[in-house]
Design a protein around this motif. Structure first.
Motif, PDB file in Angstrom:
ATOM      1  N   VAL A 172       0.850  -1.197   0.000  1.00 37.50           N
ATOM      2  CA  VAL A 172       0.000   0.000   0.000  1.00 37.50           C
ATOM      3  C   VAL A 172       0.879   1.238   0.000  1.00 37.50           C
ATOM      4  O   VAL A 172       1.680   1.439   0.911  1.00 37.50           O
ATOM      5  CB  VAL A 172      -0.930   0.039   1.241  1.00 37.50           C
ATOM      6  CG1 VAL A 172      -1.804   1.291   1.188  1.00 37.50           C
ATOM      7  CG2 VAL A 172      -1.783  -1.209   1.333  1.00 37.50           C
ATOM      8  N   ARG A 173       0.772   2.040  -1.056  1.00 37.99           N
ATOM      9  CA  ARG A 173       1.625   3.226  -1.146  1.00 37.99           C
ATOM     10  C   ARG A 173       0.774   4.492  -1.093  1.00 37.99           C
ATOM     11  O   ARG A 173      -0.401   4.489  -1.457  1.00 37.99           O
ATOM     12  CB  ARG A 173       2.467   3.144  -2.418  1.00 37.99           C
ATOM     13  CG  ARG A 173       1.927   3.886  -3.540  1.00 37.99           C
ATOM     14  CD  ARG A 173       2.697   3.921  -4.809  1.00 37.99           C
ATOM     15  NE  ARG A 173       1.675   4.196  -5.809  1.00 37.99           N
ATOM     16  CZ  ARG A 173       1.263   3.352  -6.726  1.00 37.99           C
ATOM     17  NH1 ARG A 173       1.839   2.185  -6.839  1.00 37.99           N
ATOM     18  NH2 ARG A 173       0.293   3.684  -7.544  1.00 37.99           N
ATOM     19  N   ASP A 174       1.403   5.565  -0.619  1.00 35.23           N
ATOM     20  CA  ASP A 174       0.714   6.843  -0.455  1.00 35.23           C
ATOM     21  C   ASP A 174       1.225   7.825  -1.482  1.00 35.23           C
ATOM     22  O   ASP A 174       2.340   8.323  -1.378  1.00 35.23           O
ATOM     23  CB  ASP A 174       0.967   7.363   0.962  1.00 35.23           C
ATOM     24  CG  ASP A 174       0.182   8.636   1.245  1.00 35.23           C
ATOM     25  OD1 ASP A 174      -0.616   9.030   0.375  1.00 35.23           O
ATOM     26  OD2 ASP A 174       0.373   9.219   2.327  1.00 35.23           O
ATOM     27  N   ASP A 175       0.407   8.120  -2.509  1.00 37.82           N
ATOM     28  CA  ASP A 175       0.829   9.050  -3.568  1.00 37.82           C
ATOM     29  C   ASP A 175       0.541  10.503  -3.211  1.00 37.82           C
ATOM     30  O   ASP A 175       1.095  11.411  -3.798  1.00 37.82           O
ATOM     31  CB  ASP A 175       0.102   8.719  -4.883  1.00 37.82           C
ATOM     32  CG  ASP A 175       0.654   7.452  -5.511  1.00 37.82           C
ATOM     33  OD1 ASP A 175       1.794   7.076  -5.183  1.00 37.82           O
ATOM     34  OD2 ASP A 175      -0.058   6.853  -6.331  1.00 37.82           O
ATOM     35  N   THR A 176      -0.356  10.728  -2.255  1.00 39.18           N
ATOM     36  CA  THR A 176      -0.847  12.088  -2.018  1.00 39.18           C
ATOM     37  C   THR A 176      -0.445  12.648  -0.656  1.00 39.18           C
ATOM     38  O   THR A 176      -0.664  13.825  -0.384  1.00 39.18           O
ATOM     39  CB  THR A 176      -2.390  12.103  -2.076  1.00 39.18           C
ATOM     40  OG1 THR A 176      -2.871  11.210  -1.052  1.00 39.18           O
ATOM     41  CG2 THR A 176      -2.895  11.634  -3.427  1.00 39.18           C
ATOM     42  N   GLY A 177       0.121  11.818   0.197  1.00 35.99           N
ATOM     43  CA  GLY A 177       0.467  12.273   1.548  1.00 35.99           C
ATOM     44  C   GLY A 177      -0.719  12.250   2.492  1.00 35.99           C
ATOM     45  O   GLY A 177      -0.640  12.732   3.620  1.00 35.99           O
ATOM     46  N   ASP A 178      -1.833  11.695   2.023  1.00 35.60           N
ATOM     47  CA  ASP A 178      -3.084  11.745   2.773  1.00 35.60           C
ATOM     48  C   ASP A 178      -3.667  10.354   3.048  1.00 35.60           C
ATOM     49  O   ASP A 178      -4.631  10.211   3.786  1.00 35.60           O
ATOM     50  CB  ASP A 178      -4.087  12.574   1.949  1.00 35.60           C
ATOM     51  CG  ASP A 178      -5.260  13.056   2.793  1.00 35.60           C
ATOM     52  OD1 ASP A 178      -5.074  13.257   4.004  1.00 35.60           O
ATOM     53  OD2 ASP A 178      -6.350  13.203   2.233  1.00 35.60           O
ATOM     54  N   THR A 196      -8.705   8.117   3.152  1.00 31.40           N
ATOM     55  CA  THR A 196      -7.824   9.241   3.483  1.00 31.40           C
ATOM     56  C   THR A 196      -8.419  10.015   4.653  1.00 31.40           C
ATOM     57  O   THR A 196      -9.557   9.756   5.065  1.00 31.40           O
ATOM     58  CB  THR A 196      -7.667  10.205   2.286  1.00 31.40           C
ATOM     59  OG1 THR A 196      -8.946  10.807   2.037  1.00 31.40           O
ATOM     60  CG2 THR A 196      -7.212   9.472   1.033  1.00 31.40           C
ATOM     61  N   ARG A 197      -7.652  10.988   5.142  1.00 27.84           N
ATOM     62  CA  ARG A 197      -8.154  11.794   6.261  1.00 27.84           C
ATOM     63  C   ARG A 197      -9.397  12.570   5.854  1.00 27.84           C
ATOM     64  O   ARG A 197     -10.264  12.874   6.662  1.00 27.84           O
ATOM     65  CB  ARG A 197      -7.059  12.757   6.741  1.00 27.84           C
ATOM     66  CG  ARG A 197      -6.031  12.053   7.621  1.00 27.84           C
ATOM     67  CD  ARG A 197      -4.773  12.900   7.837  1.00 27.84           C
ATOM     68  NE  ARG A 197      -3.695  12.063   8.338  1.00 27.84           N
ATOM     69  CZ  ARG A 197      -2.905  11.327   7.561  1.00 27.84           C
ATOM     70  NH1 ARG A 197      -3.049  11.349   6.247  1.00 27.84           N
ATOM     71  NH2 ARG A 197      -1.963  10.570   8.081  1.00 27.84           N
ATOM     72  N   SER A 198      -9.487  12.896   4.552  1.00 26.71           N
ATOM     73  CA  SER A 198     -10.602  13.739   4.103  1.00 26.71           C
ATOM     74  C   SER A 198     -11.806  12.940   3.586  1.00 26.71           C
ATOM     75  O   SER A 198     -12.831  13.522   3.259  1.00 26.71           O
ATOM     76  CB  SER A 198     -10.107  14.701   3.025  1.00 26.71           C
ATOM     77  OG  SER A 198      -9.320  14.016   2.085  1.00 26.71           O
ATOM     78  N   GLY A 199     -11.674  11.616   3.481  1.00 25.79           N
ATOM     79  CA  GLY A 199     -12.813  10.837   2.997  1.00 25.79           C
ATOM     80  C   GLY A 199     -12.377   9.543   2.342  1.00 25.79           C
ATOM     81  O   GLY A 199     -11.269   9.064   2.570  1.00 25.79           O
TER      82      GLY A 199
END
Lengths: 83, 148
Positions: free
Chosen positions: B36-42, B126-129
């Motif tokens: 699992v990789r994080d492309d957006t920092g979120d 993500t933190r936002s949804g």
């Protein structure tokens, strides 16, 4: 004959349920999708763009022109994103 | 041939060791591990939905196709579903063959199939949804190279 219709991922979310049983009379997958789209606004929203919908009949991926005689389980879902 | 579909974490190193030991007569083992990789920092996690029943059948079928097509001495496929945190292992594929080319090609072929034909769907948390991951046209194109 009755058949189980299964929904996955955003198709399931838009329709608001994961499974329903219907009386299967549609001759092809394409006919079935047109029929299901009439059932609710959620169904219509989920099935509005058939390029974004994939179908498996009895757990085998099929084309929209696939005939449905003797189908028991029909699953409808978005393009797969495994791996 | 071993196919595992599970929500549980697994240890890729231990799986690879066991697979290598079981692949009698092979001169080459290739493995791929998806994380699992994080492309957006979120991104916090992926939530992977699957189609119980069809998933197992489809992976078995794809593993058998790879084995037949490339003359593999062994195939391992492990794929998780459910909530998988950032940095965790999602899946792995390993292939064993007499020579490296068949092992590499078998693994590549299996991965192309897994991306577009195995009934898994990724949702990003993500933190936002949350958002469903869209299928990529490049994945579909990668699959077509194996036609014929």
């Amino acid at each position: 004959m009755s058949a189980d219709i299964l929904y996955f991922a955003w198709v399931r979310e838009r329709i608001g349920m994961g499974r329903e049983t219907i009386d299967l009379t549609a001759p092809t997958v394409r006919d079935l999708l047109a029929e299901l789209a009439q059932r609710s606004d959620g169904h219509a929203a989920a099935l509005s763009d058939l390029t974004q919908v994939r179908v498996a009949v009895d757990q085998v991926l099929v084309d929209l022109d696939q005939t449905l005689s003797n189908a028991r389980e029909i699953a409808i879902f978005p393009p797969m994103t495994g791996g | 041939m071993r196919v595992v579909v599970s929500c549980d974490p697994f240890a890729p190193g231990a799986e690879l060791d066991a697979f290598t030991k079981s692949a009698k007569g092979a001169g080459a083992v290739v493995s791929f591990t998806g994380i699992v990789r994080d492309d957006t920092g979120d991104l916090q996690a992926l939530d992977i939905e699957h189609y119980p029943g069809m998933t197992e059948t489809s992976l078995q079928h794809q593993a058998q196709s790879a084995q037949d097509r490339f003359g593999l001495a062994g195939v391992l496929v492990i794929h998780r579903y459910g909530l998988i945190p950032m940095g965790d292992t999602i899946m792995m594929v390993a292939t064993a063959a007499r020579h490296r080319k068949d092992a590499f090609q078998g693994a590549d072929f299996l991965m192309d199939y897994l991306k577009s034909r195995a009934p898994f769907w990724k949702k990003e948390i993500t933190r936002s949804g949350t958002a469903w991951v869209s299928a990529k046209e490049t994945d579909e194109a990668a699959l077509s190279q194996w036609d014929g």
